[in-house]
Design a protein around this motif. Sequence first.
Motif, PDB file in Angstrom:
ATOM      1  N   GLY A 151      20.672 -40.851  -9.023  1.00 24.37           N
ATOM      2  CA  GLY A 151      19.845 -42.025  -9.308  1.00 24.37           C
ATOM      3  C   GLY A 151      20.447 -43.228  -8.591  1.00 24.37           C
ATOM      4  O   GLY A 151      20.835 -43.160  -7.424  1.00 24.37           O
ATOM      5  N   PRO A 152      20.604 -44.359  -9.314  1.00 22.79           N
ATOM      6  CA  PRO A 152      21.197 -45.538  -8.704  1.00 22.79           C
ATOM      7  C   PRO A 152      22.724 -45.490  -8.712  1.00 22.79           C
ATOM      8  O   PRO A 152      23.386 -46.367  -8.140  1.00 22.79           O
ATOM      9  CB  PRO A 152      20.686 -46.683  -9.582  1.00 22.79           C
ATOM     10  N   ASP A 153      23.315 -44.466  -9.326  1.00 22.46           N
ATOM     11  CA  ASP A 153      24.774 -44.374  -9.461  1.00 22.46           C
ATOM     12  C   ASP A 153      25.400 -43.785  -8.203  1.00 22.46           C
ATOM     13  O   ASP A 153      25.075 -42.669  -7.793  1.00 22.46           O
ATOM     14  CB  ASP A 153      25.103 -43.517 -10.687  1.00 22.46           C
ATOM     15  N   ASN A 187      34.667 -35.100  -7.984  1.00 18.90           N
ATOM     16  CA  ASN A 187      35.348 -36.302  -8.455  1.00 18.90           C
ATOM     17  C   ASN A 187      34.549 -37.533  -8.073  1.00 18.90           C
ATOM     18  O   ASN A 187      33.711 -37.501  -7.173  1.00 18.90           O
ATOM     19  CB  ASN A 187      36.755 -36.386  -7.857  1.00 18.90           C
ATOM     20  N   ARG A 188      34.841 -38.621  -8.742  1.00 23.23           N
ATOM     21  CA  ARG A 188      34.255 -39.916  -8.404  1.00 23.23           C
ATOM     22  C   ARG A 188      35.191 -40.661  -7.470  1.00 23.23           C
ATOM     23  O   ARG A 188      36.403 -40.403  -7.434  1.00 23.23           O
ATOM     24  CB  ARG A 188      34.021 -40.752  -9.663  1.00 23.23           C
ATOM     25  N   GLY A 204      23.992 -29.635 -16.398  1.00 22.45           N
ATOM     26  CA  GLY A 204      22.774 -29.398 -15.636  1.00 22.45           C
ATOM     27  C   GLY A 204      22.211 -30.636 -14.973  1.00 22.45           C
ATOM     28  O   GLY A 204      21.025 -30.652 -14.608  1.00 22.45           O
ATOM     29  N   ALA A 205      23.057 -31.664 -14.785  1.00 20.94           N
ATOM     30  CA  ALA A 205      22.579 -32.880 -14.123  1.00 20.94           C
ATOM     31  C   ALA A 205      22.359 -32.616 -12.625  1.00 20.94           C
ATOM     32  O   ALA A 205      23.051 -31.808 -12.003  1.00 20.94           O
ATOM     33  CB  ALA A 205      23.582 -34.009 -14.317  1.00 20.94           C
ATOM     34  N   TYR A 206      21.372 -33.338 -12.055  1.00 20.50           N
ATOM     35  CA  TYR A 206      21.056 -33.189 -10.627  1.00 20.50           C
ATOM     36  C   TYR A 206      21.713 -34.314  -9.819  1.00 20.50           C
ATOM     37  O   TYR A 206      21.776 -35.466 -10.271  1.00 20.50           O
ATOM     38  CB  TYR A 206      19.542 -33.202 -10.403  1.00 20.50           C
ATOM     39  N   TYR A 207      22.168 -33.957  -8.632  1.00 16.89           N
ATOM     40  CA  TYR A 207      22.833 -34.906  -7.745  1.00 16.89           C
ATOM     41  C   TYR A 207      22.190 -34.828  -6.359  1.00 16.89           C
ATOM     42  O   TYR A 207      21.566 -33.818  -6.009  1.00 16.89           O
ATOM     43  CB  TYR A 207      24.327 -34.608  -7.657  1.00 16.89           C
ATOM     44  N   ILE A 208      22.385 -35.896  -5.624  1.00 17.17           N
ATOM     45  CA  ILE A 208      21.799 -35.984  -4.280  1.00 17.17           C
ATOM     46  C   ILE A 208      22.924 -36.137  -3.253  1.00 17.17           C
ATOM     47  O   ILE A 208      23.785 -37.023  -3.394  1.00 17.17           O
ATOM     48  CB  ILE A 208      20.827 -37.171  -4.168  1.00 17.17           C
TER      49      ILE A 208
END
Length: 226
Positions: A151-153, A187-188, A204-208
């Motif tokens: 998202g915006p993160d 990692n962040r 189960g989160a989605y990432y881009i």
Amino acid sequence: MGRQGESSPHGRAPGSGSTAVRKPSAAVYRRRRLFLGGVLLLVIALVSSFAVAGALGNKSEQAASTGTAASAEPAAGASPSPSASDPAATPTPSATPGCNQNLVTVSASTDKAAYGHGENPMLTLKVTNGGTMPCEVNIGTSQMEFLVTSGPDRIFSSRDCQAKSEDLVKVIAPGASETANFPWSRNRSVEGCQPIEAKPGGGGAYYIFTAKLGSKASPKAVFQLN
């Protein structure tokens, strides 16, 4: 004075200038035959040598034509040599001024669509020359960025903690590609590589994943972390 009408002692009339014709001796005949025989042998030898030379010339031409035809066909069981239509097998040509950099594209992909607990994604950046001319492209770490967002993160960027950046200019042939892989440790990161304890969420989160090369950015590649 002698009397008129008398014959000379040798049977010739007085005053006549004629002499008797002598036949060649046997030795002269032999020398002539030997000479003519030598000339005949020399003529035969010359004719024979010309005939042999002509035959050898014809055989050489036939052998040359046969060798050319044989070289055009690959030997049995031999692998065919790389063709010019195979960009991966063709030696990289020199870049030309006609290269269209707008046809050089960047794409992003991951080795899996979803990752279980403890599995780290492999992020892949791919640069492709879609033009018809060879192109010089800087594919060094100075130009690359592996960016992960949700998202915006802004979750992670390979530039945040990059130890050093280098240029690597390569000539990419038409239709050819160059790839770079980056194993992400889930990692962040933040700009300046400041310490951060938070980690990306699972469940189960989605990432881009977006791959960047200089001013070019890839379409988004979506993956899931469990």
